[in-house]
Design an enzyme around this catalytic site. Structure first.
Site, mmCIF file in Angstrom:
data_model
loop_
_atom_site.group_PDB
_atom_site.id
_atom_site.type_symbol
_atom_site.label_atom_id
_atom_site.label_comp_id
_atom_site.label_asym_id
_atom_site.label_seq_id
_atom_site.Cartn_x
_atom_site.Cartn_y
_atom_site.Cartn_z
ATOM 1 N N LYS A 269 24.937 -74.989 -55.335
ATOM 2 C CA LYS A 269 25.904 -73.584 -55.834
ATOM 3 C C LYS A 269 24.558 -72.549 -55.603
ATOM 4 O O LYS A 269 25.168 -71.198 -56.505
ATOM 5 C CB LYS A 269 26.677 -73.859 -56.879
ATOM 6 C CG LYS A 269 27.481 -75.066 -56.363
ATOM 7 C CD LYS A 269 28.402 -75.840 -57.732
ATOM 8 C CE LYS A 269 29.033 -76.645 -57.382
ATOM 9 N NZ LYS A 269 29.717 -77.331 -58.705
ATOM 10 N N ARG B 44 35.922 -80.183 -68.173
ATOM 11 C CA ARG B 44 35.931 -80.029 -67.239
ATOM 12 C C ARG B 44 37.547 -80.745 -66.050
ATOM 13 O O ARG B 44 37.471 -82.144 -67.209
ATOM 14 C CB ARG B 44 35.951 -80.112 -65.819
ATOM 15 C CG ARG B 44 33.706 -79.973 -65.979
ATOM 16 C CD ARG B 44 34.166 -77.807 -65.923
ATOM 17 N NE ARG B 44 35.588 -77.441 -64.470
ATOM 18 C CZ ARG B 44 34.280 -76.968 -63.682
ATOM 19 N NH1 ARG B 44 32.978 -77.100 -63.803
ATOM 20 N NH2 ARG B 44 34.947 -76.809 -63.207
ATOM 21 N N ASN C 141 34.330 -79.509 -58.705
ATOM 22 C CA ASN C 141 35.427 -80.424 -59.361
ATOM 23 C C ASN C 141 36.354 -80.639 -58.226
ATOM 24 O O ASN C 141 36.980 -81.672 -58.686
ATOM 25 C CB ASN C 141 36.328 -79.150 -60.783
ATOM 26 C CG ASN C 141 36.927 -79.915 -61.553
ATOM 27 O OD1 ASN C 141 36.690 -81.427 -61.511
ATOM 28 N ND2 ASN C 141 38.190 -79.304 -62.115
ATOM 29 N N PRO D 282 33.498 -70.375 -56.845
ATOM 30 C CA PRO D 282 32.950 -71.563 -55.601
ATOM 31 C C PRO D 282 32.535 -72.708 -55.758
ATOM 32 O O PRO D 282 32.066 -73.130 -56.692
ATOM 33 C CB PRO D 282 31.408 -70.786 -55.437
ATOM 34 C CG PRO D 282 30.992 -70.117 -57.103
ATOM 35 C CD PRO D 282 32.273 -70.520 -57.710
ATOM 36 N N GLU D 283 32.906 -73.947 -54.514
ATOM 37 C CA GLU D 283 32.057 -75.000 -55.057
ATOM 38 C C GLU D 283 30.565 -74.327 -53.140
ATOM 39 O O GLU D 283 30.769 -73.455 -53.074
ATOM 40 C CB GLU D 283 32.676 -76.103 -54.152
ATOM 41 C CG GLU D 283 33.895 -76.216 -55.304
ATOM 42 C CD GLU D 283 34.169 -77.529 -56.014
ATOM 43 O OE1 GLU D 283 33.743 -78.829 -55.312
ATOM 44 O OE2 GLU D 283 35.128 -77.977 -56.203
#
Length: 275
Positions: A52, A262, A166, A2-3
């Site tokens: 989130k 990341r 991301n 999820p974002e």
DNA sequence: CCTCTATGGCGAA
DNA sequence: TCGCCCTAGAGGC
């Protein structure tokens, strides 16, 4: 996976599905069993997303809230009973059931039973969330403008931009033609305003569709065709996971570098210093 | 069968 | 900065 837009969609879906209903709560996996027993059969009052973080409220003082964070790999599926394929109970952390619906939580980073103060603490510590109507972008700007950290790092900081992940980081920086390596303190105010407005636009669109599509419709049919090609994450994007492939705008290969563990994607040609 | 990866975030060094 | 947690799907052998 999820974002913020996914978490907001889940909050909305949980609310429409379970609010006002008595809900059967269990933890087939066992890791949320004691908490589930306290909630089982109680009335759900709705759900809320803060960045989130997902809070589902029950009529169950003094611990009325299930605080869920899906992390990198967590999933929450909401569907009709019997419609989904059967998956292992071994990984089913939380199951919500009514006669007509079920929600299955697997692999969350957190699933905790908490009091109101925890929700207030999360709201307090989160930066403005582009998907919330109470977001105050000034709070992000005041931190960005004073920071020596790169804008690429700042966008991933949930205390500055809540809900951004991301993909949105990579895509919004490409769309705004900003290098991920520019220090926050070098961003000019108009550039920040445009960045924020674009986050609101992109994330708002993703909230509606459930996908992250960032490629402007203004491009030529040829470019749109290339953008539409099968993409691993299911949306149409400029740079995310396109390392080595030609930039949709300038044809230069998209760059990839690890940043804080990341993958960071950007176009070294299109994205430049502070504007 | 195995290894790798992923839209996150924490805590120990 | 690194290791670790959580799970599922893809790909290699």
């Amino acid at each position: 996976m999820p974002e913020g837009h996914i978490v907001h969609r889940l909050a909305r879906e949980l609310s429409t599905t379970f609010a006002g209903q008595r809900v059967g709560v269990s933890s087939p996996q066992g890791r949320f069993s004691a908490e589930s027993e306290l909630l089982d059969g109680r009335t759900c009052l709705g759900a809320e997303a803060i960045g989130k973080h997902l809070f589902t409220r029950f009529e169950s003082p003094p611990f009325p809230l299930v605080h869920i964070h899906l992390g990198l790999i967590g999933k929450l599926r909401i569907d009709r009973p019997g419609t989904g394929e059967v998956q292992s109970a071994q990984t089913l952390r939380l199951l919500l059931r009514t006669d007509t619906a079920r929600a299955e939580l697997r692999g969350p980073q957190w699933c905790r039973l908490v009091a109101e103060d925890e929700r207030d603490r999360v709201l307090q510590q989160s930066g403005p969330d582009p998907l919330r109507s109470d977001a105050d972008s000034e709070q992000a700007w005041s931190k960005v403008r004073r920071s020596q950290r790169s804008i690429g790092a700042l966008l991933m900081d949930q205390g500055i931009f809540a809900g951004v992940g991301n993909i949105f980081r990579a895509e919004v920086l490409f769309r705004q033609a900003i290098s991920p390596f520019v220090a926050g303190s070098l961003l000019r105010r108009p550039a920040f305003e445009a960045l924020w407005a674009d986050l609101v636009e992109l994330m708002g669109q993703a909230l509606l569709t459930g996908r992250i599509d960032t490629v402007s419709r203004q491009h030529s049919p040829e470019v749109m065709g290339r953008a539409a090609r099968e993409d691993p994450h299911g949306g149409e994007v400029y740079v995310y996971r396109r390392a080595g492939q030609p930039c949709l705008v300038c044809e230069n290969p998209i760059s990839l570098r690890e940043m804080h563990g990341r993958n960071l994607y950007w176009c070294a040609q299109c994205q430049v210093g502070p504007s």
